[in-house]
Design a protein around this motif. Sequence first.
Motif, PDB file in Angstrom:
ATOM      1  N   GLN A 118       0.851  -1.184   0.000  1.00 41.21           N
ATOM      2  CA  GLN A 118       0.000   0.000   0.000  1.00 41.21           C
ATOM      3  C   GLN A 118       0.884   1.230   0.000  1.00 41.21           C
ATOM      4  O   GLN A 118       1.541   1.557   1.007  1.00 41.21           O
ATOM      5  N   VAL A 122      -1.017   3.936  -4.888  1.00 35.24           N
ATOM      6  CA  VAL A 122      -1.328   2.619  -5.455  1.00 35.24           C
ATOM      7  C   VAL A 122      -1.347   1.565  -4.357  1.00 35.24           C
ATOM      8  O   VAL A 122      -0.432   1.501  -3.522  1.00 35.24           O
ATOM      9  N   THR A 123      -2.389   0.734  -4.376  1.00 29.38           N
ATOM     10  CA  THR A 123      -2.499  -0.400  -3.462  1.00 29.38           C
ATOM     11  C   THR A 123      -2.674  -1.668  -4.284  1.00 29.38           C
ATOM     12  O   THR A 123      -3.526  -1.718  -5.183  1.00 29.38           O
ATOM     13  N   GLN A 124      -1.877  -2.676  -3.993  1.00 30.32           N
ATOM     14  CA  GLN A 124      -1.978  -3.959  -4.682  1.00 30.32           C
ATOM     15  C   GLN A 124      -2.508  -5.015  -3.713  1.00 30.32           C
ATOM     16  O   GLN A 124      -1.975  -5.185  -2.613  1.00 30.32           O
ATOM     17  N   ARG A 126      -4.047  -9.095  -3.332  1.00 28.37           N
ATOM     18  CA  ARG A 126      -4.214 -10.432  -3.899  1.00 28.37           C
ATOM     19  C   ARG A 126      -5.404 -11.104  -3.210  1.00 28.37           C
ATOM     20  O   ARG A 126      -5.498 -11.100  -1.986  1.00 28.37           O
ATOM     21  N   LEU A 140      -4.644 -10.660  -8.836  1.00 31.28           N
ATOM     22  CA  LEU A 140      -3.897  -9.509  -8.348  1.00 31.28           C
ATOM     23  C   LEU A 140      -4.615  -8.259  -8.824  1.00 31.28           C
ATOM     24  O   LEU A 140      -4.796  -8.056 -10.028  1.00 31.28           O
ATOM     25  N   TRP A 141      -5.049  -7.431  -7.874  1.00 30.89           N
ATOM     26  CA  TRP A 141      -5.819  -6.227  -8.183  1.00 30.89           C
ATOM     27  C   TRP A 141      -4.972  -4.997  -7.896  1.00 30.89           C
ATOM     28  O   TRP A 141      -4.340  -4.905  -6.838  1.00 30.89           O
ATOM     29  N   LEU A 142      -4.980  -4.058  -8.826  1.00 28.72           N
ATOM     30  CA  LEU A 142      -4.234  -2.820  -8.667  1.00 28.72           C
ATOM     31  C   LEU A 142      -5.227  -1.670  -8.538  1.00 28.72           C
ATOM     32  O   LEU A 142      -5.931  -1.336  -9.497  1.00 28.72           O
TER      33      LEU A 142
END
Length: 299
Positions: A118, A122-124, A126, A140-142
């Motif tokens: 985080q 941008v936060t990634q 799963r 995997l969400w961006l």
Amino acid sequence: MTAINRDIGCVGMDRRSDKRLLLDLTSIWTRREPQGKEDPMTIASLLDPITGKPGPVRLTNAQEWMQGRTLYGGASALVAFTMANRAFPDLPPLRAAQIGFVAPVGEDVTLTAEILRQGRNVTQVRSEIHGEKGLALTALWLFAEEREPNGTREASSPENWPGLPEDNPTAMAGKGPSFIQNNFELRYGQAKDEDNGATVRRWARLTEDHNLDPVSKLVLMGDVMPPGAMRAMERLGQISSINWSFNVLDPQTQSPGGWYLAENASQHLDKGYSSERLRMYDAEGRQVLDGLQSVAVFG
């Protein structure tokens, strides 16, 4: 069209017979299937059991969204996306995703979600779906906040614009897998009597009354069409999607009438695999989703 062992219609020996066989073919994408019971809340009931807490979940009304023996890929991706959103409700808008279809997704699953990183913008995240035999889907969400633009370029409009949905005839009426018959209305997005190469294009919208946010609708609908490779295959066989990556171009999209033009095109087909370009446009011709998919072609 998203998990392993999906029976999908394929075409014949040459382009001239291609259109005739596509119309006559009996497969999961063209055969008539019995209609499911009417339920105007099938999306909500599918997602309601997802609390955001890791653990086992029974997906209510999963049968309404089946494609063969697995949950339709857009629906299974939406389950994973909803898990990520409900586990971390303060995320910024979704900008991109990478999804791996590992095994069939059934009614009884175990869901997980974790933040990988985080940052300031941008936060990634799963999220995963596990079945009785292990991992079934990994995603995997961006998520990312807007930035001050440093230049702009509009996505290109679709070639050979088919006109508005109401100007095109109904497609696949009474045919296709359960998730199509139970949940979608389709109209042609390309002329049936023209050579469109290895491209499948249709107008699509959800038939039920729903309150999905714009991005959830794109996740659910972005994989609705079969691969374009089905128009270039030399003999009948199965087609199974392996993965799906996409970028969200407009996370606030609200297309008139709920219609979106979905286009799947094979960019390269050889040695049992097809590289597919997946695009979605709103009813005013603006591209809202840009994707890539690897497809296994059997037979």
